[in-house]
Motif scaffolding. Structure first.
Motif, PDB file in Angstrom:
ATOM      1  N   PRO A  28      -0.839   6.170  -8.886  1.00 44.90           N
ATOM      2  CA  PRO A  28      -1.325   4.789  -8.867  1.00 44.90           C
ATOM      3  C   PRO A  28      -1.312   4.109  -7.503  1.00 44.90           C
ATOM      4  O   PRO A  28      -0.449   4.369  -6.670  1.00 44.90           O
ATOM      5  CB  PRO A  28      -0.325   4.073  -9.792  1.00 44.90           C
ATOM      6  CG  PRO A  28       0.936   4.842  -9.645  1.00 44.90           C
ATOM      7  CD  PRO A  28       0.571   6.270  -9.345  1.00 44.90           C
ATOM      8  N   GLY A  29      -2.291   3.227  -7.317  1.00 40.83           N
ATOM      9  CA  GLY A  29      -2.242   2.278  -6.208  1.00 40.83           C
ATOM     10  C   GLY A  29      -1.538   1.051  -6.761  1.00 40.83           C
ATOM     11  O   GLY A  29      -1.836   0.631  -7.877  1.00 40.83           O
ATOM     12  N   ILE A  30      -0.613   0.482  -6.032  1.00 43.10           N
ATOM     13  CA  ILE A  30       0.122  -0.677  -6.567  1.00 43.10           C
ATOM     14  C   ILE A  30       0.072  -1.841  -5.588  1.00 43.10           C
ATOM     15  O   ILE A  30      -0.163  -1.648  -4.398  1.00 43.10           O
ATOM     16  CB  ILE A  30       1.601  -0.328  -6.869  1.00 43.10           C
ATOM     17  CG1 ILE A  30       2.283   0.303  -5.633  1.00 43.10           C
ATOM     18  CG2 ILE A  30       1.722   0.585  -8.072  1.00 43.10           C
ATOM     19  CD1 ILE A  30       3.783   0.316  -5.715  1.00 43.10           C
ATOM     20  N   LYS A  31       0.313  -3.049  -6.105  1.00 42.09           N
ATOM     21  CA  LYS A  31       0.341  -4.218  -5.220  1.00 42.09           C
ATOM     22  C   LYS A  31       1.635  -4.189  -4.403  1.00 42.09           C
ATOM     23  O   LYS A  31       2.621  -3.543  -4.787  1.00 42.09           O
ATOM     24  CB  LYS A  31       0.222  -5.506  -6.028  1.00 42.09           C
ATOM     25  CG  LYS A  31       1.400  -5.770  -6.943  1.00 42.09           C
ATOM     26  CD  LYS A  31       1.276  -7.130  -7.614  1.00 42.09           C
ATOM     27  CE  LYS A  31       2.519  -7.339  -8.471  1.00 42.09           C
ATOM     28  NZ  LYS A  31       2.653  -8.512  -9.201  1.00 42.09           N
ATOM     29  N   GLU A  32       1.614  -4.928  -3.282  1.00 43.64           N
ATOM     30  CA  GLU A  32       2.794  -4.939  -2.410  1.00 43.64           C
ATOM     31  C   GLU A  32       3.946  -5.685  -3.089  1.00 43.64           C
ATOM     32  O   GLU A  32       3.754  -6.774  -3.627  1.00 43.64           O
ATOM     33  CB  GLU A  32       2.434  -5.637  -1.098  1.00 43.64           C
ATOM     34  CG  GLU A  32       3.458  -5.362  -0.018  1.00 43.64           C
ATOM     35  CD  GLU A  32       2.993  -5.908   1.328  1.00 43.64           C
ATOM     36  OE1 GLU A  32       3.856  -6.393   2.074  1.00 43.64           O
ATOM     37  OE2 GLU A  32       1.779  -5.862   1.615  1.00 43.64           O
ATOM     38  N   PRO A  33       5.140  -5.097  -3.075  1.00 48.85           N
ATOM     39  CA  PRO A  33       6.256  -5.789  -3.734  1.00 48.85           C
ATOM     40  C   PRO A  33       6.752  -6.979  -2.911  1.00 48.85           C
ATOM     41  O   PRO A  33       6.514  -7.049  -1.703  1.00 48.85           O
ATOM     42  CB  PRO A  33       7.332  -4.707  -3.826  1.00 48.85           C
ATOM     43  CG  PRO A  33       7.018  -3.736  -2.756  1.00 48.85           C
ATOM     44  CD  PRO A  33       5.531  -3.775  -2.546  1.00 48.85           C
ATOM     45  N   LYS A  34       7.423  -7.896  -3.581  1.00 45.39           N
ATOM     46  CA  LYS A  34       8.037  -9.052  -2.917  1.00 45.39           C
ATOM     47  C   LYS A  34       9.170  -8.536  -2.029  1.00 45.39           C
ATOM     48  O   LYS A  34       9.948  -7.678  -2.464  1.00 45.39           O
ATOM     49  CB  LYS A  34       8.580  -9.969  -4.020  1.00 45.39           C
ATOM     50  CG  LYS A  34       9.129 -11.290  -3.598  1.00 45.39           C
ATOM     51  CD  LYS A  34       9.456 -12.106  -4.886  1.00 45.39           C
ATOM     52  CE  LYS A  34      10.437 -13.233  -4.647  1.00 45.39           C
ATOM     53  NZ  LYS A  34       9.933 -14.341  -3.874  1.00 45.39           N
ATOM     54  N   SER A  35       9.250  -9.045  -0.791  1.00 43.69           N
ATOM     55  CA  SER A  35      10.258  -8.487   0.121  1.00 43.69           C
ATOM     56  C   SER A  35      11.230  -9.532   0.670  1.00 43.69           C
ATOM     57  O   SER A  35      12.089  -9.214   1.477  1.00 43.69           O
ATOM     58  CB  SER A  35       9.566  -7.756   1.278  1.00 43.69           C
ATOM     59  OG  SER A  35       8.744  -8.663   1.970  1.00 43.69           O
ATOM     60  N   ASP A  36      11.072 -10.790   0.262  1.00 44.45           N
ATOM     61  CA  ASP A  36      11.982 -11.821   0.749  1.00 44.45           C
ATOM     62  C   ASP A  36      12.500 -12.635  -0.433  1.00 44.45           C
ATOM     63  O   ASP A  36      11.732 -12.958  -1.348  1.00 44.45           O
ATOM     64  CB  ASP A  36      11.225 -12.727   1.738  1.00 44.45           C
ATOM     65  CG  ASP A  36      12.183 -13.363   2.722  1.00 44.45           C
ATOM     66  OD1 ASP A  36      13.338 -12.895   2.828  1.00 44.45           O
ATOM     67  OD2 ASP A  36      11.784 -14.347   3.367  1.00 44.45           O
TER      68      ASP A  36
END
Ligand code: FEO
Length: 177
Positions: A71-79
């Motif tokens: 799968p291609g996935i959305k960028e996860p939250k990092s902050d």
């Protein structure tokens, strides 16, 4: 052989587990940067577990004659604002995963796909465990609030939890992958 409807739903679950893995990795990095090394190592471990959940599904799709999609996935939250926000996000994510597994179980029942229905029982049990674990961690954090000393102890406890989980894993008979 699985039908196209089941194949699509299983691949969506693959993507969801992949996103959980990426999200927990991003959280682990944030925690490590903030000095929460124990909690960070717990989430590195959790990220690995999510990848095993993903691979277990992926191999099942292929074994059942379907097409597995990486799968291609959305960028996860990092902050994040604080430790509490991290675990609130995890708990929400795990509840979404449980809903999605339940949807898959219902679908496999409707489609009379007993093999997939049987395969998914492992995920049903796993989600019960994961939701209970993260709910208890969140409860602890609510009690602790902003107390620095208690947060220090919490972080040490989370490191111990990694060791305990790994011992349990090595004692369990069946491999998760
Ligand atoms: Fe694989 Fe935590 O759901």
């Amino acid at each position: 052989m699985i039908n196209k409807k089941i194949e699509k739903a299983l691949n969506e679950q693959v993507a969801m587990e992949c996103f959980s893995s990426a999200q927990y990795l991003a959280m682990a990095a944030w925690l490590e940067n903030k000095g929460f090394e124990g909690t960070g190592s717990f989430l590195y471990n959790q990220s690995d577990e999510e990848r095993t959940h993903m691979l277990k599904l992926f191999h099942y799709i292929l074994d059942a004659g379907g097409k597995g999609v990486s799968p291609g996935i959305k960028e996860p939250k990092s902050d994040f604002k604080n430790l509490h926000e991290v675990f609130e996000n995890i708990y929400i994510q795990e509840q979404k995963v449980s809903q999605s597994i339940n949807h898959l179980v219902n679908l496999s029942h409707e489609e009379k796909d007993h093999t997939t229905h049987n395969f998914l029982q492992w995920y049903v049990a796993e989600q019960l465990e994961e939701e209970a674990l993260f709910r208890s961690i969140l409860d602890k954090l609510k009690m602790i609030g902003d107390n620095g000393g208690a947060l220090y102890v919490f972080d040490k406890d989370m490191k111990d939890l990694v060791g305990q989980k790994n011992i349990l894993k090595s004692q369990s008979t069946g491999s998760k992958i």
